[in-house]
Motif scaffolding. Structure first.
Motif, PDB file in Angstrom:
ATOM      1  N   LEU A 136     -12.241  -1.020  -3.930  1.00 28.86           N
ATOM      2  CA  LEU A 136     -11.785  -2.025  -3.124  1.00 28.86           C
ATOM      3  C   LEU A 136     -11.634  -3.375  -4.000  1.00 28.86           C
ATOM      4  O   LEU A 136     -11.043  -4.114  -3.998  1.00 28.86           O
ATOM      5  N   SER A 185      -3.649   0.720  -5.672  1.00 30.35           N
ATOM      6  CA  SER A 185      -3.244   0.892  -4.099  1.00 30.35           C
ATOM      7  C   SER A 185      -1.826   0.974  -3.887  1.00 30.35           C
ATOM      8  O   SER A 185      -1.579   1.247  -2.717  1.00 30.35           O
ATOM      9  N   VAL A 218     -19.572   2.494   2.193  1.00 30.28           N
ATOM     10  CA  VAL A 218     -18.227   1.691   2.562  1.00 30.28           C
ATOM     11  C   VAL A 218     -17.274   2.703   2.655  1.00 30.28           C
ATOM     12  O   VAL A 218     -16.313   2.545   3.419  1.00 30.28           O
ATOM     13  N   PHE A 227     -16.490   3.828   6.250  1.00 33.56           N
ATOM     14  CA  PHE A 227     -15.988   3.018   7.054  1.00 33.56           C
ATOM     15  C   PHE A 227     -14.600   2.440   6.852  1.00 33.56           C
ATOM     16  O   PHE A 227     -14.136   1.480   7.825  1.00 33.56           O
ATOM     17  N   ASN A 228     -13.806   2.927   6.009  1.00 34.68           N
ATOM     18  CA  ASN A 228     -12.288   2.612   5.893  1.00 34.68           C
ATOM     19  C   ASN A 228     -11.240   3.716   6.114  1.00 34.68           C
ATOM     20  O   ASN A 228     -11.990   4.847   5.389  1.00 34.68           O
ATOM     21  N   ALA A 229     -10.191   3.665   6.301  1.00 35.38           N
ATOM     22  CA  ALA A 229      -9.288   4.775   6.652  1.00 35.38           C
ATOM     23  C   ALA A 229      -8.827   5.256   5.208  1.00 35.38           C
ATOM     24  O   ALA A 229      -8.555   6.629   5.042  1.00 35.38           O
ATOM     25  N   ARG A 230      -8.773   4.621   4.231  1.00 35.64           N
ATOM     26  CA  ARG A 230      -8.342   5.230   2.833  1.00 35.64           C
ATOM     27  C   ARG A 230      -9.579   5.727   2.123  1.00 35.64           C
ATOM     28  O   ARG A 230      -9.366   6.005   0.731  1.00 35.64           O
ATOM     29  N   LYS A 231     -10.836   5.611   2.520  1.00 38.43           N
ATOM     30  CA  LYS A 231     -12.003   6.389   1.840  1.00 38.43           C
ATOM     31  C   LYS A 231     -12.206   5.794   0.829  1.00 38.43           C
ATOM     32  O   LYS A 231     -12.676   6.479  -0.240  1.00 38.43           O
ATOM     33  N   ARG A 232     -11.929   4.434   0.685  1.00 35.01           N
ATOM     34  CA  ARG A 232     -12.418   3.795  -0.890  1.00 35.01           C
ATOM     35  C   ARG A 232     -13.979   3.204  -0.801  1.00 35.01           C
ATOM     36  O   ARG A 232     -14.259   2.766   0.228  1.00 35.01           O
ATOM     37  N   TYR A 246       0.889  -1.105  -0.016  1.00 28.02           N
ATOM     38  CA  TYR A 246      -0.137  -0.076  -0.063  1.00 28.02           C
ATOM     39  C   TYR A 246       0.930   1.074   0.043  1.00 28.02           C
ATOM     40  O   TYR A 246       1.520   1.319   0.848  1.00 28.02           O
TER      41      TYR A 246
END
Length: 172
Positions: free
Chosen positions: A151, A107, A138, A141-146, A13
């Motif tokens: 994903l 990524s 979605v 709720f994820n740190a990378r704002k994906r 990453y």
């Protein structure tokens, strides 16, 4: 992050939210505005073509209106070409994304390529038509704002290097 790290050898990453939060600051909101800008840039030529066909139909006593059947395939071709040429280009960003200071990368940090850009937009629209709210939720709720299609394809939308550097200076 140095240019060598940014464009260098693949890493699992390239963008780590804990150590480089400036790459993800405000990305979801900017992504939404970029989407609206791109929607206008894609729909405006199709709208202009529709007006032209409408007027042309009167001039040809109705025969020109058969060209309306070409608008739907023309819209799809134009949208895919726009995405492939801009998002799949060297800057890895559509015109709306450039205006908002964001870009899409794989990524591990590599730039997008045309096929991946086209797959991204197709998967976005397919997932939006099937799972409308889930696709966007979605990203919250994820740190990378994906988003969901990010994903699946292994892509990430971040602030550009210049914007991230500005945010980094602002935080100090």
């Amino acid at each position: 992050m140095s240019d060598a790290q940014y464009y260098g050898e693949p890493r699992p990453y390239a963008f780590v939210p804990l150590t480089e939060p400036e790459y993800f600051d405000g990305v979801l909101g900017r992504r939404f505005v970029a989407f609206l800008i791109d929607a206008v840039l894609i729909c405006a030529p199709i709208g202009a073509a529709a007006v032209f066909i409408f007027v042309f139909g009167f001039l040809t006593f109705g025969f020109g209106w058969f060209l309306f059947s070409l608008l739907s395939p023309g819209f799809v071709i134009w949208a895919l070409a726009y995405t492939g040429l801009t998002l799949g280009g060297p800057r890895s960003a559509t015109l709306g994304m450039r205006a908002m200071g964001i870009e899409m990368r794989q990524s591990y940090g590599a730039p997008m390529y045309t096929l991946l850009a086209v797959l991204s937009v197709v998967l976005f629209w397919v997932s939006m038509s099937v799972l409308t709210p889930l696709v966007v939720v979605v990203g919250l709720f994820n740190a990378r704002k994906r988003l969901l299609h990010d994903l699946i394809l292994g892509t990430v939308v971040t602030n550009t290097k210049e914007r991230a550097a500005g945010l980094r200076r602002y935080r100090r």
